[in-house]
Scaffold this motif. Structure first.
Motif, PDB file in Angstrom:
ATOM      1  N   LYS A  54       0.823  -1.202   0.000  1.00  0.00           N
ATOM      2  CA  LYS A  54       0.000   0.000   0.000  1.00  0.00           C
ATOM      3  C   LYS A  54       0.864   1.262   0.000  1.00  0.00           C
ATOM      4  O   LYS A  54       1.867   1.357   0.719  1.00  0.00           O
ATOM      5  N   TYR A  55       0.437   2.244  -0.812  1.00  0.00           N
ATOM      6  CA  TYR A  55       1.085   3.559  -0.853  1.00  0.00           C
ATOM      7  C   TYR A  55      -0.007   4.618  -0.930  1.00  0.00           C
ATOM      8  O   TYR A  55      -1.073   4.381  -1.516  1.00  0.00           O
ATOM      9  N   ASP A  56       0.268   5.787  -0.364  1.00  0.00           N
ATOM     10  CA  ASP A  56      -0.595   6.959  -0.551  1.00  0.00           C
ATOM     11  C   ASP A  56       0.076   7.868  -1.574  1.00  0.00           C
ATOM     12  O   ASP A  56       1.220   8.301  -1.378  1.00  0.00           O
ATOM     13  N   VAL A  57      -0.633   8.146  -2.655  1.00  0.00           N
ATOM     14  CA  VAL A  57      -0.056   8.945  -3.744  1.00  0.00           C
ATOM     15  C   VAL A  57      -1.039  10.047  -4.129  1.00  0.00           C
ATOM     16  O   VAL A  57      -2.239   9.931  -3.875  1.00  0.00           O
ATOM     17  N   PRO A  58      -0.553  11.147  -4.736  1.00  0.00           N
ATOM     18  CA  PRO A  58      -1.470  12.205  -5.195  1.00  0.00           C
ATOM     19  C   PRO A  58      -2.498  11.671  -6.187  1.00  0.00           C
ATOM     20  O   PRO A  58      -2.180  10.878  -7.078  1.00  0.00           O
ATOM     21  N   ALA A  59      -3.715  12.142  -6.038  1.00  0.00           N
ATOM     22  CA  ALA A  59      -4.828  11.619  -6.845  1.00  0.00           C
ATOM     23  C   ALA A  59      -4.730  12.000  -8.312  1.00  0.00           C
ATOM     24  O   ALA A  59      -5.432  11.437  -9.146  1.00  0.00           O
TER      25      ALA A  59
ATOM     26  N   THR B 298      -0.737   9.668 -12.890  1.00  0.00           N
ATOM     27  CA  THR B 298      -0.975   8.454 -13.658  1.00  0.00           C
ATOM     28  C   THR B 298      -0.356   7.282 -12.900  1.00  0.00           C
ATOM     29  O   THR B 298       0.427   7.483 -11.952  1.00  0.00           O
ATOM     30  N   ILE B 299      -0.693   6.079 -13.295  1.00  0.00           N
ATOM     31  CA  ILE B 299      -0.115   4.899 -12.645  1.00  0.00           C
ATOM     32  C   ILE B 299       1.403   4.915 -12.754  1.00  0.00           C
ATOM     33  O   ILE B 299       2.120   4.602 -11.794  1.00  0.00           O
ATOM     34  N   GLN B 300       1.904   5.307 -13.907  1.00  0.00           N
ATOM     35  CA  GLN B 300       3.357   5.328 -14.107  1.00  0.00           C
ATOM     36  C   GLN B 300       4.037   6.307 -13.138  1.00  0.00           C
ATOM     37  O   GLN B 300       5.037   5.974 -12.499  1.00  0.00           O
ATOM     38  N   LYS B 301       3.473   7.486 -13.006  1.00  0.00           N
ATOM     39  CA  LYS B 301       4.055   8.470 -12.091  1.00  0.00           C
ATOM     40  C   LYS B 301       3.857   8.060 -10.642  1.00  0.00           C
ATOM     41  O   LYS B 301       4.670   8.390  -9.770  1.00  0.00           O
TER      42      LYS B 301
ATOM     43  N   VAL C  62      -5.098   7.318 -14.911  1.00  0.00           N
ATOM     44  CA  VAL C  62      -4.945   8.030 -13.637  1.00  0.00           C
ATOM     45  C   VAL C  62      -5.356   7.103 -12.484  1.00  0.00           C
ATOM     46  O   VAL C  62      -6.309   6.320 -12.616  1.00  0.00           O
ATOM     47  N   VAL C  63      -4.625   7.190 -11.386  1.00  0.00           N
ATOM     48  CA  VAL C  63      -4.906   6.311 -10.251  1.00  0.00           C
ATOM     49  C   VAL C  63      -6.286   6.607  -9.662  1.00  0.00           C
ATOM     50  O   VAL C  63      -6.798   7.722  -9.752  1.00  0.00           O
TER      51      VAL C  63
ATOM     52  N   TYR D 200      -5.553  -2.058  -7.085  1.00  0.00           N
ATOM     53  CA  TYR D 200      -4.485  -3.059  -6.943  1.00  0.00           C
ATOM     54  C   TYR D 200      -3.809  -3.169  -8.305  1.00  0.00           C
ATOM     55  O   TYR D 200      -4.439  -3.597  -9.277  1.00  0.00           O
ATOM     56  N   ILE D 201      -2.535  -2.789  -8.377  1.00  0.00           N
ATOM     57  CA  ILE D 201      -1.887  -2.575  -9.680  1.00  0.00           C
ATOM     58  C   ILE D 201      -0.683  -3.492  -9.855  1.00  0.00           C
ATOM     59  O   ILE D 201       0.127  -3.676  -8.938  1.00  0.00           O
ATOM     60  N   ALA D 202      -0.568  -4.060 -11.058  1.00  0.00           N
ATOM     61  CA  ALA D 202       0.647  -4.792 -11.444  1.00  0.00           C
ATOM     62  C   ALA D 202       0.988  -4.410 -12.872  1.00  0.00           C
ATOM     63  O   ALA D 202       0.095  -4.351 -13.732  1.00  0.00           O
TER      64      ALA D 202
END
Length: 259
Positions: free
Chosen positions: A30-35, A38-41, A85-86, A91-93
């Motif tokens: 789990k990570y908290d990232v800016p909304a 993109t998934i890559q960023k 965009v996230v 759940y991403i792979a």
């Protein structure tokens, strides 16, 4: 801007969060990232270094195919990591490449027919017409339609319709018939380019001129120049104007090769 003219509440603004944060799961963690990422960023924000599967970052090369799902859904979603965009609780792979079937062939020994396509990719007949491939395509290509045209032997139609394919493999990732649509598409484009599209006359003329050694005089002169002289010649070369006439020719015709 000087310190005196700077807004007095600058330090307060800097302390405020710039983005809303959302929780996502990358490779199970789990990570908290800016909304807004993109998934890559988001991968890079979380500290991952993307060595493979990052490509052009502009949605063109198709190298960053990604699968993801949400906790309350059975569906496996797909997308390009550089374009998607996230969303909270993804759940991403990431897929470095899609291991699809790729036929081996000698293009010079093939014929531009539907039989050629179906012989190399017999699984094409397993298409059930569900359209999942079309809905998965990040380039909005009607994948199911070009597969249908390939089955019918419409090589030109399949090639033209699949022209914008970026070979990401997301169509194959969702296909219940286990087809590799993008490899079928590139076969049709190769057949189209090799056997159907008329050859460019100017290219044919240029090849003939090379065979007749009409460029030898100019090349020989260039080969005798040192680096500084070559730079000078290059910088002073006469270039074709962007909006010039079709019959434009350089003023210096010493090296102009014609038929």
């Amino acid at each position: 801007m000087s310190k005196d003219s700077a807004p007095k509440n600058k330090s307060k603004k800097q302390s405020e969060p710039i983005h809303d944060m959302v929780p996502i799961f990358l490779m199970g963690k789990k990570y908290d990232v800016p909304a807004t990422l993109t998934i890559q960023k988001a991968f890079e924000y979380a500290g991952y270094q993307l060595v493979r599967g990052c490509g052009c970052r502009g949605g063109i090369c198709g190298a960053c195919g990604t699968v993801y799902r949400f906790p309350d859904s059975y569906r496996i979603e797909v997308g390009l990591a550089c374009q998607t965009v996230v969303e909270p609780n993804m759940y991403i792979a990431q897929i470095p490449f899609f291991p699809a079937n790729r036929a081996q062939y000698d293009l010079e020994k093939l014929e531009p027919t539907g039989s050629t396509v179906t012989a190399l990719y017999p699984e094409i007949y397993k298409c059930v017409g569900c359209g999942t491939c079309t809905r998965s395509c990040p380039m909005d290509i009607d994948v199911m339609e070009y597969i249908s045209r390939a089955i019918r032997g419409d090589i030109a139609g399949a090639a033209e319709l699949s022209f914008d394919c970026v070979m990401c493999g997301l169509c194959a990732a969702r296909c219940p018939a286990e087809e590799a649509q993008y490899n079928i598409a590139i076969l049709t484009r190769r057949l189209y380019g090799r056997y159907i599209v008329p050859g460019a006359r100017h290219l044919k003329d240029a090849v003939e001129n090379i065979k007749k050694k009409k460029f030898e005089k100019g090349l020989g002169k260039l080969k005798k120049m040192n680096v500084d002289k070559l730079k000078e010649v290059y910088n002073e070369r006469e270039t074709e104007p962007q909006f010039g006439p079709e019959d434009w020719e350089p003023e210096n015709k010493d090296y102009l090769v014609t038929k």
